[in-house]
Design a protein around this motif. Structure first.
Motif, PDB file in Angstrom:
ATOM      1  N   MET A   1     -54.865 -45.069 -37.072  1.00  0.00           N
ATOM      2  CA  MET A   1     -53.656 -44.915 -37.838  1.00  0.00           C
ATOM      3  C   MET A   1     -53.027 -43.557 -37.521  1.00  0.00           C
ATOM      4  SD  MET A   1     -52.961 -44.453 -41.919  1.00  0.00           S
ATOM      5  CE  MET A   1     -53.966 -45.762 -42.470  1.00  0.00           C
ATOM      6  N   LYS A   2     -51.752 -43.554 -37.246  1.00  0.00           N
ATOM      7  CA  LYS A   2     -51.034 -42.330 -36.914  1.00  0.00           C
ATOM      8  C   LYS A   2     -50.661 -41.583 -38.200  1.00  0.00           C
ATOM      9  CE  LYS A   2     -47.364 -40.543 -34.192  1.00  0.00           C
ATOM     10  NZ  LYS A   2     -46.922 -40.506 -32.870  1.00  0.00           N
ATOM     11  N   THR A   3     -50.853 -40.268 -38.191  1.00  0.00           N
ATOM     12  CA  THR A   3     -50.529 -39.470 -39.365  1.00  0.00           C
ATOM     13  C   THR A   3     -49.073 -39.031 -39.321  1.00  0.00           C
ATOM     14  OG1 THR A   3     -51.225 -37.443 -38.263  1.00  0.00           O
ATOM     15  CG2 THR A   3     -52.875 -38.587 -39.584  1.00  0.00           C
ATOM     16  N   THR A   4     -48.504 -38.809 -40.496  1.00  0.00           N
ATOM     17  CA  THR A   4     -47.126 -38.341 -40.575  1.00  0.00           C
ATOM     18  C   THR A   4     -47.087 -36.835 -40.363  1.00  0.00           C
ATOM     19  OG1 THR A   4     -47.195 -37.919 -42.940  1.00  0.00           O
ATOM     20  CG2 THR A   4     -46.568 -40.152 -42.238  1.00  0.00           C
ATOM     21  N   ILE A   5     -45.891 -36.318 -40.155  1.00  0.00           N
ATOM     22  CA  ILE A   5     -45.720 -34.874 -39.955  1.00  0.00           C
ATOM     23  C   ILE A   5     -46.167 -34.112 -41.190  1.00  0.00           C
ATOM     24  CG2 ILE A   5     -44.004 -33.050 -39.619  1.00  0.00           C
ATOM     25  CD1 ILE A   5     -42.465 -35.056 -37.858  1.00  0.00           C
ATOM     26  N   ILE A   6     -45.813 -34.598 -42.366  1.00  0.00           N
ATOM     27  CA  ILE A   6     -46.203 -33.899 -43.598  1.00  0.00           C
ATOM     28  C   ILE A   6     -47.718 -33.904 -43.754  1.00  0.00           C
ATOM     29  CG2 ILE A   6     -46.102 -34.008 -46.121  1.00  0.00           C
ATOM     30  CD1 ILE A   6     -43.180 -34.818 -45.851  1.00  0.00           C
ATOM     31  N   GLU A   7     -48.375 -35.016 -43.447  1.00  0.00           N
ATOM     32  CA  GLU A   7     -49.843 -35.069 -43.531  1.00  0.00           C
ATOM     33  C   GLU A   7     -50.476 -34.063 -42.565  1.00  0.00           C
ATOM     34  OE1 GLU A   7     -50.688 -39.684 -44.764  1.00  0.00           O
ATOM     35  OE2 GLU A   7     -50.274 -39.229 -42.662  1.00  0.00           O
ATOM     36  N   ARG A   8     -49.908 -33.939 -41.381  1.00  0.00           N
ATOM     37  CA  ARG A   8     -50.442 -32.971 -40.409  1.00  0.00           C
ATOM     38  C   ARG A   8     -50.237 -31.536 -40.892  1.00  0.00           C
ATOM     39  NH1 ARG A   8     -49.354 -34.380 -34.307  1.00  0.00           N
ATOM     40  NH2 ARG A   8     -51.411 -33.500 -34.104  1.00  0.00           N
ATOM     41  N   GLN A   9     -49.055 -31.262 -41.475  1.00  0.00           N
ATOM     42  CA  GLN A   9     -48.790 -29.917 -41.980  1.00  0.00           C
ATOM     43  C   GLN A   9     -49.728 -29.577 -43.126  1.00  0.00           C
ATOM     44  OE1 GLN A   9     -44.612 -30.103 -42.817  1.00  0.00           O
ATOM     45  NE2 GLN A   9     -44.046 -29.479 -40.754  1.00  0.00           N
ATOM     46  N   LEU A  10     -49.978 -30.523 -44.001  1.00  0.00           N
ATOM     47  CA  LEU A  10     -50.903 -30.291 -45.109  1.00  0.00           C
ATOM     48  C   LEU A  10     -52.336 -30.096 -44.615  1.00  0.00           C
ATOM     49  CD1 LEU A  10     -49.475 -32.781 -47.738  1.00  0.00           C
ATOM     50  CD2 LEU A  10     -49.338 -30.282 -47.764  1.00  0.00           C
ATOM     51  N   ALA A  11     -52.648 -30.634 -43.445  1.00  0.00           N
ATOM     52  CA  ALA A  11     -53.973 -30.459 -42.846  1.00  0.00           C
ATOM     53  C   ALA A  11     -54.081 -29.141 -42.084  1.00  0.00           C
ATOM     54  CB  ALA A  11     -54.284 -31.626 -41.920  1.00  0.00           C
ATOM     55  N   GLY A  12     -53.001 -28.334 -42.062  1.00  0.00           N
ATOM     56  CA  GLY A  12     -53.060 -27.035 -41.405  1.00  0.00           C
ATOM     57  C   GLY A  12     -52.318 -26.943 -40.087  1.00  0.00           C
ATOM     58  N   TYR A  13     -51.697 -28.023 -39.649  1.00  0.00           N
ATOM     59  CA  TYR A  13     -50.942 -27.996 -38.395  1.00  0.00           C
ATOM     60  C   TYR A  13     -49.625 -27.252 -38.601  1.00  0.00           C
ATOM     61  CZ  TYR A  13     -53.919 -31.383 -36.022  1.00  0.00           C
ATOM     62  OH  TYR A  13     -54.970 -32.021 -35.415  1.00  0.00           O
ATOM     63  N   THR A  14     -49.201 -26.509 -37.599  1.00  0.00           N
ATOM     64  CA  THR A  14     -47.916 -25.825 -37.623  1.00  0.00           C
ATOM     65  C   THR A  14     -47.142 -26.181 -36.356  1.00  0.00           C
ATOM     66  OG1 THR A  14     -48.763 -23.853 -36.504  1.00  0.00           O
ATOM     67  CG2 THR A  14     -48.859 -23.855 -38.896  1.00  0.00           C
ATOM     68  N   LEU A  15     -45.841 -25.975 -36.401  1.00  0.00           N
ATOM     69  CA  LEU A  15     -45.022 -26.243 -35.232  1.00  0.00           C
ATOM     70  C   LEU A  15     -45.261 -25.134 -34.213  1.00  0.00           C
ATOM     71  CD1 LEU A  15     -42.942 -28.155 -34.039  1.00  0.00           C
ATOM     72  CD2 LEU A  15     -41.168 -26.697 -35.021  1.00  0.00           C
ATOM     73  N   ALA A  16     -45.745 -25.509 -33.042  1.00  0.00           N
ATOM     74  CA  ALA A  16     -46.043 -24.545 -31.982  1.00  0.00           C
ATOM     75  C   ALA A  16     -45.113 -24.801 -30.801  1.00  0.00           C
ATOM     76  CB  ALA A  16     -47.495 -24.670 -31.534  1.00  0.00           C
ATOM     77  N   THR A  17     -44.649 -23.723 -30.198  1.00  0.00           N
ATOM     78  CA  THR A  17     -43.788 -23.799 -29.023  1.00  0.00           C
ATOM     79  C   THR A  17     -44.418 -22.968 -27.921  1.00  0.00           C
ATOM     80  OG1 THR A  17     -41.857 -23.985 -30.446  1.00  0.00           O
ATOM     81  CG2 THR A  17     -41.458 -23.403 -28.158  1.00  0.00           C
ATOM     82  N   ALA A  18     -44.466 -23.526 -26.728  1.00  0.00           N
ATOM     83  CA  ALA A  18     -45.019 -22.802 -25.582  1.00  0.00           C
ATOM     84  C   ALA A  18     -44.005 -22.825 -24.444  1.00  0.00           C
ATOM     85  CB  ALA A  18     -46.330 -23.430 -25.126  1.00  0.00           C
ATOM     86  N   GLU A  19     -43.785 -21.658 -23.849  1.00  0.00           N
ATOM     87  CA  GLU A  19     -43.001 -21.596 -22.621  1.00  0.00           C
ATOM     88  C   GLU A  19     -43.988 -21.525 -21.469  1.00  0.00           C
ATOM     89  OE1 GLU A  19     -39.403 -19.182 -20.454  1.00  0.00           O
ATOM     90  OE2 GLU A  19     -40.763 -18.069 -21.750  1.00  0.00           O
ATOM     91  N   ILE A  20     -43.913 -22.512 -20.606  1.00  0.00           N
ATOM     92  CA  ILE A  20     -44.835 -22.613 -19.473  1.00  0.00           C
ATOM     93  C   ILE A  20     -44.056 -22.275 -18.213  1.00  0.00           C
ATOM     94  CG2 ILE A  20     -46.302 -24.181 -18.161  1.00  0.00           C
ATOM     95  CD1 ILE A  20     -46.526 -25.812 -20.841  1.00  0.00           C
ATOM     96  N   ILE A  21     -44.504 -21.232 -17.523  1.00  0.00           N
ATOM     97  CA  ILE A  21     -43.908 -20.836 -16.251  1.00  0.00           C
ATOM     98  C   ILE A  21     -44.830 -21.344 -15.139  1.00  0.00           C
ATOM     99  CG2 ILE A  21     -43.104 -18.909 -14.820  1.00  0.00           C
ATOM    100  CD1 ILE A  21     -41.532 -19.167 -17.415  1.00  0.00           C
ATOM    101  N   TYR A  22     -44.248 -22.056 -14.193  1.00  0.00           N
ATOM    102  CA  TYR A  22     -45.042 -22.607 -13.102  1.00  0.00           C
ATOM    103  C   TYR A  22     -44.278 -22.488 -11.785  1.00  0.00           C
ATOM    104  CZ  TYR A  22     -42.024 -26.721 -13.581  1.00  0.00           C
ATOM    105  OH  TYR A  22     -40.946 -27.570 -13.632  1.00  0.00           O
ATOM    106  N   ARG A  23     -45.011 -22.625 -10.692  1.00  0.00           N
ATOM    107  CA  ARG A  23     -44.413 -22.562  -9.357  1.00  0.00           C
ATOM    108  C   ARG A  23     -43.987 -23.962  -8.921  1.00  0.00           C
ATOM    109  NH1 ARG A  23     -44.733 -17.667  -7.373  1.00  0.00           N
ATOM    110  NH2 ARG A  23     -46.344 -16.265  -8.133  1.00  0.00           N
TER     111      ARG A  23
END
Length: 89
Positions: A1-23
């Motif tokens: 079963m897929k969890t909702t965004i609110i369920e993930r946030q309540l479980a401690g998940y936060t919105l993360a952004t990564a800038e990936i530099i590659y060749r």
């Protein structure tokens, strides 16, 4: 079963952004930027680790750097269900 965004946030998940530099695979002297964004657990970042593992195993562009930032949209103690909404004039 897929969890909702609110369920993930309540479980401690936060919105993360990564800038990936590659060749660029065909022109290694050129750098390219890719922005990744997902809900993830700080500071382990298991979702980002899984994505970077996939990148290294399946994509040709070698990684140069990864810069990560995250922001909690709300904390577990800040969110609660209300029974009523009152409006004062």
């Amino acid at each position: 079963m897929k969890t909702t965004i609110i369920e993930r946030q309540l479980a401690g998940y936060t919105l993360a952004t990564a800038e990936i530099i590659y060749r660029m695979p065909d022109h290694l002297e050129l750098l390219q930027s890719y922005v990744w964004q997902e809900y993830d657990l700080v500071p382990e970042y298991p979702e980002l680790q899984r994505f970077l593992k996939f990148w290294k195993e399946n994509l040709d562009g070698p990684l140069v750097s990864v810069t990560v930032g995250s922001r909690e949209l709300f904390k577990r103690g800040e969110w609660r269900h209300t029974e009523a909404l009152l409006t004062l004039h």
